[in-house]
Structure formats: structure tokens, C-alpha cells
Scaffold this motif. Structure first.
Motif, PDB file in Angstrom:
ATOM      1  N   ARG A 131     -95.403 -54.315  56.630  1.00 26.56           N
ATOM      2  CA  ARG A 131     -95.853 -55.699  56.754  1.00 26.56           C
ATOM      3  C   ARG A 131     -97.175 -55.730  57.532  1.00 26.56           C
ATOM      4  O   ARG A 131     -97.246 -55.243  58.674  1.00 26.56           O
ATOM      5  CB  ARG A 131     -94.797 -56.550  57.473  1.00 26.56           C
ATOM      6  N   VAL A 132     -98.182 -56.290  56.919  1.00 25.12           N
ATOM      7  CA  VAL A 132     -99.484 -56.464  57.556  1.00 25.12           C
ATOM      8  C   VAL A 132     -99.773 -57.957  57.577  1.00 25.12           C
ATOM      9  O   VAL A 132     -99.898 -58.596  56.527  1.00 25.12           O
ATOM     10  CB  VAL A 132    -100.597 -55.714  56.804  1.00 25.12           C
ATOM     11  N   VAL A 133     -99.868 -58.526  58.774  1.00 24.94           N
ATOM     12  CA  VAL A 133    -100.107 -59.956  58.949  1.00 24.94           C
ATOM     13  C   VAL A 133    -101.538 -60.144  59.446  1.00 24.94           C
ATOM     14  O   VAL A 133    -101.890 -59.645  60.524  1.00 24.94           O
ATOM     15  CB  VAL A 133     -99.115 -60.575  59.950  1.00 24.94           C
ATOM     16  N   VAL A 134    -102.359 -60.843  58.667  1.00 26.28           N
ATOM     17  CA  VAL A 134    -103.746 -61.087  59.053  1.00 26.28           C
ATOM     18  C   VAL A 134    -103.875 -62.525  59.528  1.00 26.28           C
ATOM     19  O   VAL A 134    -103.536 -63.462  58.801  1.00 26.28           O
ATOM     20  CB  VAL A 134    -104.709 -60.823  57.883  1.00 26.28           C
ATOM     21  N   VAL A 135    -104.376 -62.698  60.735  1.00 30.57           N
ATOM     22  CA  VAL A 135    -104.527 -64.019  61.332  1.00 30.57           C
ATOM     23  C   VAL A 135    -105.987 -64.444  61.234  1.00 30.57           C
ATOM     24  O   VAL A 135    -106.881 -63.762  61.752  1.00 30.57           O
ATOM     25  CB  VAL A 135    -104.080 -64.010  62.808  1.00 30.57           C
TER      26      VAL A 135
END
Length: 390
Positions: free
Chosen positions: A44-48
Motif C-alpha cells: 500500500r502506497v498512500v500519496v498525500v
């Protein structure tokens, strides 16, 4: 906040990525390559991002989850007294949003793509999370105090990736101890698959291209003045300007249009606005100019010109010097000088057969230096090395 529903492929744990914009300029495209590398390694890669935009769509297509949330982005205008109110309010809202995301996601690592997001390294360290900071800035002309403030977030990072030797030198001039945890990773710069070769002969006007932010720092006005000088010398030339302004810089764009009108260049200068895809306009050009007035941490746009098989004329400064080192189709000129830029363009015209022939060799050099695959793996390896012990 909003989150895409895209499901990432299996991998190691999760990582949060913080980035200060959602457009598709140089640093945004570099961030996209960083995320592509991380998606291959993490479940899981979460980009803010602080707002939605074209970058968000590209990130979702790459397999990342995108969260739109308030962010504290350190801008120069916030450092002035009239910006202090906004600085405090954005710091409060950005800090609160970051704390919530870190608490909800419980990532194995945090990757911060720029020093202009100073709260992310701090809040991640408070939660005892490993931090990778990617430095794209090289403010050599700043005072010692300003540099210490700007690069202070790097002191909180476990690993620092830096986009050029120039940027590394500027950063370590503020904090020498950062050298031991820092690595230079040249930007990934994708090029066109099959660029159109340069014209064999310059039949008609020289087609000059400027690509980039419309700001005094980037020097679009110098490109206009240089074309005016060329035409005064009897060399026919046109100029295409592809780019837009940061909010608050609209008066500068207005001044560019006024300069075109005052020089009677309405038939020679065309404003195209921001271009998501620049290869078509590069195909129609003969030479790319990068007339930056101040230090550039690196020269992505110059490399794009080389990858498109076009001669480039760049300011002889900092990261632009580094980006064009060993490139036979590049000419460096005195910064902040329309006359010097015009001389560089005149040299391109005079040496056209030689410059056009050198373009193919230059392109091969740039492709090897700025491989996307190598960059993606290097960034991913740096984050995995910190996340694995967890």
C-alpha cells in the motif's frame, strides 16, 4: 479527505508519501517515478497531496492511493510578515491532517519529496517512523540562517536523497553532518519514444522554445528579449512559451505580454500555457532555452530538450551546468543576460549542421544517465532498507 479505491499489488507493508503539489512539472514527474518504484515494493502506497490535479490521476493509474488533505507547504511569501497569519493557519491545519493520516495508516515508512513540507519529517519521527527525505532544492544564494531553516527538516530524516551534487553541496554547507546520510540520485527524466530529428537545414526562422514556470527566476522575459535581439541583428526567429504561473505571479505573466507588444513581436511569440505533454511542441522547435536567473538544483527541462534531440542553450549555473555536463549539443551562457542568450542562439544558427549532428549522441548520454528504471529502483531500495527492520 478523499481516497482512490485502486488496489495495489502485493508487497512489503505500507508507506506514506507526502508531496506539495498536484501538477505535472519537473518535480511532480520525479515524484511520480518515485511512487512507481514504491508501488512495486509495498502493498500500500498512500500519496498525500494538498489538492487534486493531473498528478493525482497519474498516481492513481500507477497503483497508489491518493489522499487530498490540507498541507503546510513552506512558500517564500509566507516568510514575510504579511504572510505570517496564513503560515500559522496552514501549519495548524496541515499538522492536524498529517497526524490523523499517520495514526490511521500506521505506515512502515514515510517518504517526503521535498524540504518544503517540514512538518512531515517531524511528525513521523514523533511516531518513531523511519523517514526518507528527497531534496530537490539548492538555494546557494540564500543566507546561512535561511539555509539552516530550509534544510532543518533533513536533520530529522534517516536517509536523505539529493537530486544533484550541487544541491548536496548547498545542503551540507548548512549542516555538514548530513553528508553521512545523503546520497545523490539523479532525476529520472523520461524522453519521447521516437523523437523527430532536427531539421537538416534552417529554412525559415529559428524556432526557439521556452518550457517552464512563468516567473522571474525562470527568465521567460530573457527569452523574449533574446529573440528581439536576434531579429534586430537580422536573424529571423520565433518563440513558443509553454508554461503557467504560480498563484500570485499573474503580474509577471502580464508583463511578458506587455513586453511582446512593446517589441512588436506579436507575430513571433506564442503563449501556449501549461502543456501536459511537451514532446509535440519540442518536435516543432529547433532549440530549447533554459535561461534561469538563479541557481537551479537540477535541469530537468534541459535534459528533456536533449532527450528530444534538440540543442539546448542554458544558463551557466549550478544544476544546469551539472545537467548538461558532457552534452555536445548544449551551449551555456551567462545567467541573467538577454544579450548572452541571444549570442548562444546565434551560435546555434552558425553551427547548425554540427549541433544537429551532435543531438543523437547527446540523447544517448542523457538516456543512460536518467534511466527511469534505475531511479525507481534506487528510491524504492532506500525506503525498503528502512522499512524492513519494522
Amino acid at each position: 479527505m478523499s481516497d482512490s479505491q485502486h488496489t495495489s499489488p502485493p508487497g512489503r507493508g505500507s508507506v506514506i508519501v507526502a508531496h506539495p503539489g498536484a501538477e505535472l512539472y519537473g518535480s511532480d514527474r520525479v515524484l511520480l517515478d518515485s511512487v512507481i518504484g514504491l508501488v512495486a515494493e509495498f502493498a500500500r502506497v498512500v500519496v498525500v497531496l494538498p489538492q487534486d490535479g493531473p498528478l493525482a490521476a497519474e498516481l492513481r493509474a500507477a497503483g497508489a492511493h491518493v489522499v487530498i488533505a490540507p498541507a503546510f507547504v513552506l512558500r517564500k511569501r509566507l516568510m514575510k510578515p504579511r504572510g505570517w497569519g496564513e503560515l500559522i493557519s496552514t501549519a495548524w491545519r496541515g499538522g492536524r491532517a498529517a497526524r490523523r493520516l499517520l495514526r490511521a495508516e500506521r505506515p512502515d515508512a514515510v517518504y517526503v519529496s521535498t524540504i518544503t513540507l517540514p512538518l512531515w519529517p517531524l511528525l513521523a519521527r514523533l511516531r518513531r517512523l523511519p523517514v526518507v527525505l528527497h531534496v530537490h532544492e539548492g538555494e546557494a544564494s540564500a543566507s546561512t540562517l535561511v539555509k539552516k531553516v530550509l534544510y532543518a527538516p533533513a536533520l530529522l530524516a534517516h536517509t536523505v536523497l539529493v537530486n544533484s551534487a550541487f544541491s548536496l553541496g548547498v545542503m551540507t554547507s548548512a549542516y555538514r553532518r548530513l553528508a553521512s546520510r545523503s546520497t545523490v540520485v539523479l532525476n529520472a527524466v523520461p524522453g519521447p519514444v521516437d523523437p523527430t530529428p532536427p531539421r537538416s537545414t534552417l529554412d525559415g526562422p529559428l524556432r526557439v522554445l521556452f518550457v517552464g514556470r512563468l516567473s522571474p527566476r525562470k527568465g521567460a522575459d530573457l527569452a523574449i528579449a533574446a529573440v528581439e535581439r536576434l531579429r534586430e541583428r537580422g536573424t529571423a526567429a520565433t518563440l513558443d512559451i509553454a508554461g503557467s504561473v504560480f498563484e500570485g505571479y499573474e503580474p509577471y505573466e502580464e508583463s511578458l505580454h506587455a513586453a511582446v507588444a512593446a517589441a512588436d513581436l506579436g507575430d513571433a511569440v506564442t503563449f501556449h500555457g501549461f502543456q501536459n505533454e511537451i514532446w509535440a511542441i519540442l518536435d516543432r522547435s529547433d532549440v530549447l532555452v533554459v535561461p534561469s536567473r538563479l541557481d537551479e538544483p537540477f535541469g530537468n527541462t534541459a535534459v528533456e530538450g536533449v532527450l528530444a534531440g534538440r540543442p539546448v542553450v542554458v544558463s551557466d549555473t549550478s544544476g544546469l551546468r551539472e545537467a548538461t555536463a558532457g552534452i555536445p549539443s548544449a551551449i551555456r551562457v551567462e545567467p541573467d543576460s538577454a544579450a548572452s542568450l541571444a549570442d548562444g542562439l546565434a551560435t546555434v544558427v552558425e553551427r547548425w549542421p554540427e549541433m544537429a549532428a551532435a543531438a543523437a549522441d547527446s540523447r544517448r548520454i542523457a538516456e543512460e544517465r536518467h534511466s527511469r528504471e534505475t531511479f525507481q529502483q534506487t528510491v524504492a531500495d532506500a525506503v525498503v532498507a528502512l522499512a524492513l527492520p519494522r
